[in-house]
Design a protein around this motif. Sequence first.
Motif, PDB file in Angstrom:
ATOM      1  N   MET A  94       0.804  -1.238   0.060  1.00  0.00           N
ATOM      2  CA  MET A  94      -0.044   0.118  -0.003  1.00  0.00           C
ATOM      3  C   MET A  94       0.794   1.314  -0.115  1.00  0.00           C
ATOM      4  N   LEU A  95       0.549   2.108  -1.102  1.00  0.00           N
ATOM      5  CA  LEU A  95       1.202   3.409  -0.951  1.00  0.00           C
ATOM      6  C   LEU A  95       1.274   4.163   0.193  1.00  0.00           C
ATOM      7  N   PHE A  96       0.088   4.401   0.777  1.00  0.00           N
ATOM      8  CA  PHE A  96      -0.274   5.196   1.928  1.00  0.00           C
ATOM      9  C   PHE A  96      -1.744   4.752   2.687  1.00  0.00           C
ATOM     10  N   ARG A  97      -1.748   5.159   3.931  1.00  0.00           N
ATOM     11  CA  ARG A  97      -3.041   4.781   4.319  1.00  0.00           C
ATOM     12  C   ARG A  97      -3.762   6.098   4.654  1.00  0.00           C
ATOM     13  N   SER A  98      -5.042   6.036   4.235  1.00  0.00           N
ATOM     14  CA  SER A  98      -5.721   7.259   4.597  1.00  0.00           C
ATOM     15  C   SER A  98      -7.181   7.242   4.915  1.00  0.00           C
ATOM     16  N   SER A 107     -10.970   6.514   5.341  1.00  0.00           N
ATOM     17  CA  SER A 107     -11.942   5.409   4.531  1.00  0.00           C
ATOM     18  C   SER A 107     -12.639   6.446   3.515  1.00  0.00           C
ATOM     19  N   GLY A 108     -13.120   5.835   2.290  1.00  0.00           N
ATOM     20  CA  GLY A 108     -13.773   6.251   1.263  1.00  0.00           C
ATOM     21  C   GLY A 108     -12.987   6.753   0.105  1.00  0.00           C
ATOM     22  N   TRP A 109     -11.777   6.566   0.202  1.00  0.00           N
ATOM     23  CA  TRP A 109     -10.694   7.087  -1.054  1.00  0.00           C
ATOM     24  C   TRP A 109     -10.380   5.737  -1.715  1.00  0.00           C
ATOM     25  N   VAL A 110     -10.576   5.786  -3.230  1.00  0.00           N
ATOM     26  CA  VAL A 110     -10.468   4.821  -3.986  1.00  0.00           C
ATOM     27  C   VAL A 110      -9.250   5.061  -4.733  1.00  0.00           C
ATOM     28  N   ALA A 111      -8.368   4.047  -4.845  1.00  0.00           N
ATOM     29  CA  ALA A 111      -6.851   4.217  -5.328  1.00  0.00           C
ATOM     30  C   ALA A 111      -7.412   3.904  -6.969  1.00  0.00           C
ATOM     31  N   GLN A 112      -7.252   4.861  -7.880  1.00  0.00           N
ATOM     32  CA  GLN A 112      -7.635   4.646  -9.059  1.00  0.00           C
ATOM     33  C   GLN A 112      -6.419   4.253  -9.896  1.00  0.00           C
ATOM     34  N   LEU A 113      -5.318   4.653  -9.606  1.00  0.00           N
ATOM     35  CA  LEU A 113      -4.079   4.427 -10.367  1.00  0.00           C
ATOM     36  C   LEU A 113      -2.707   4.595  -9.456  1.00  0.00           C
ATOM     37  N   ALA A 114      -1.978   3.187  -9.329  1.00  0.00           N
ATOM     38  CA  ALA A 114      -0.784   3.706  -8.700  1.00  0.00           C
ATOM     39  C   ALA A 114       0.389   3.148  -9.537  1.00  0.00           C
ATOM     40  N   THR A 115       1.470   3.871  -9.591  1.00  0.00           N
ATOM     41  CA  THR A 115       2.590   3.557 -10.524  1.00  0.00           C
ATOM     42  C   THR A 115       3.882   4.071  -9.820  1.00  0.00           C
ATOM     43  N   ASN A 116       4.644   2.623  -9.650  1.00  0.00           N
ATOM     44  CA  ASN A 116       5.779   2.652  -8.757  1.00  0.00           C
ATOM     45  C   ASN A 116       6.988   2.509  -9.548  1.00  0.00           C
ATOM     46  N   GLU A 117       7.924   3.394  -9.305  1.00  0.00           N
ATOM     47  CA  GLU A 117       9.368   3.097  -9.925  1.00  0.00           C
ATOM     48  C   GLU A 117      10.164   2.603  -8.950  1.00  0.00           C
ATOM     49  N   SER A 118      10.870   1.594  -9.484  1.00  0.00           N
ATOM     50  CA  SER A 118      11.705   0.569  -8.615  1.00  0.00           C
ATOM     51  C   SER A 118      12.602   1.073  -7.600  1.00  0.00           C
ATOM     52  N   ALA A 119      12.916   2.178  -7.491  1.00  0.00           N
ATOM     53  CA  ALA A 119      13.588   2.911  -6.403  1.00  0.00           C
ATOM     54  C   ALA A 119      12.942   3.501  -5.188  1.00  0.00           C
ATOM     55  N   GLY A 120      11.848   3.240  -5.351  1.00  0.00           N
ATOM     56  CA  GLY A 120      10.799   3.906  -4.273  1.00  0.00           C
ATOM     57  C   GLY A 120       9.948   5.040  -4.521  1.00  0.00           C
ATOM     58  N   LEU A 121      10.198   5.533  -5.518  1.00  0.00           N
ATOM     59  CA  LEU A 121       9.240   6.760  -5.866  1.00  0.00           C
ATOM     60  C   LEU A 121       7.910   6.245  -6.570  1.00  0.00           C
ATOM     61  N   LYS A 122       6.919   6.871  -6.132  1.00  0.00           N
ATOM     62  CA  LYS A 122       5.621   6.238  -6.288  1.00  0.00           C
ATOM     63  C   LYS A 122       4.699   7.573  -6.755  1.00  0.00           C
ATOM     64  N   GLY A 123       3.743   7.348  -7.535  1.00  0.00           N
ATOM     65  CA  GLY A 123       2.636   8.071  -7.918  1.00  0.00           C
ATOM     66  C   GLY A 123       1.197   7.534  -7.889  1.00  0.00           C
ATOM     67  N   THR A 124       0.515   7.949  -6.974  1.00  0.00           N
ATOM     68  CA  THR A 124      -1.083   7.376  -7.034  1.00  0.00           C
ATOM     69  C   THR A 124      -2.143   8.560  -7.125  1.00  0.00           C
ATOM     70  N   GLY A 180      -0.461   5.057 -16.300  1.00  0.00           N
ATOM     71  CA  GLY A 180       0.702   5.706 -15.623  1.00  0.00           C
ATOM     72  C   GLY A 180       2.106   5.067 -16.160  1.00  0.00           C
ATOM     73  N   GLN A 181       3.039   5.723 -15.936  1.00  0.00           N
ATOM     74  CA  GLN A 181       4.285   4.827 -16.157  1.00  0.00           C
ATOM     75  C   GLN A 181       5.567   5.593 -15.390  1.00  0.00           C
ATOM     76  N   ALA A 182       6.222   4.620 -15.020  1.00  0.00           N
ATOM     77  CA  ALA A 182       7.628   4.938 -14.270  1.00  0.00           C
ATOM     78  C   ALA A 182       8.749   5.082 -15.457  1.00  0.00           C
ATOM     79  N   GLU A 183       9.506   5.977 -15.002  1.00  0.00           N
ATOM     80  CA  GLU A 183      10.427   6.423 -15.846  1.00  0.00           C
ATOM     81  C   GLU A 183      12.084   6.209 -15.214  1.00  0.00           C
ATOM     82  N   ALA A 184      12.698   5.357 -15.488  1.00  0.00           N
ATOM     83  CA  ALA A 184      14.078   5.204 -15.095  1.00  0.00           C
ATOM     84  C   ALA A 184      14.956   5.119 -16.315  1.00  0.00           C
TER      85      ALA A 184
END
Length: 160
Positions: free
Chosen positions: A1-5, A7-24, A69-73
């Motif tokens: 899980m990227l983060f906890r928030s 209730s009621g929030w829906v994760a629509q899109l999560a993109t993870n770059e391998s070194a820990g950088l995330k976008g949700t 979404g896309q991770a760029e490295a």
Amino acid sequence: MLFRSASGWVAQLATNESAGLKGTFLTRRMVAGDPSTVTVTWSLGTLGVAEATAFTGVDTATPVDVKAGQAEASTTAVASHSTPSKTTTAAGDVLVTGFTTDKTATWTSSDPELADAGAGGVSAAMYASAPVPVGSYARSATASVASVKAVSSLLALKGS
């Protein structure tokens, strides 16, 4: 899980770059009496900043038309970052884009900026288009500091 928030929030899109950088991208239908602030708790080892933006006129039953979404490295630092291309299915969608890098930077794009944030050596920016006709779309933004790591995402919100 990227983060906890809350209730009621829906994760629509999560993109993870391998070194820990995330976008949700998260969505939530706000109602009268909801708090005016959102608390975010990041998982250990996650690089991130949070930005919250409210939209009106969004389809409440199915707010998202398409998303990508896309991770760029890379081994070469770049300042310009692009989302994947997606084809909308509904006229009047608003394209919301998010860009994150592991460098403190300011951002520019052709779409109006909703938010630009940075903390702890990480920066992010969020943009929104005017309503668009059905078609294929990708968006780009340029950071003031080049980076070898980035996350770029696009979420098309359907109008009501």
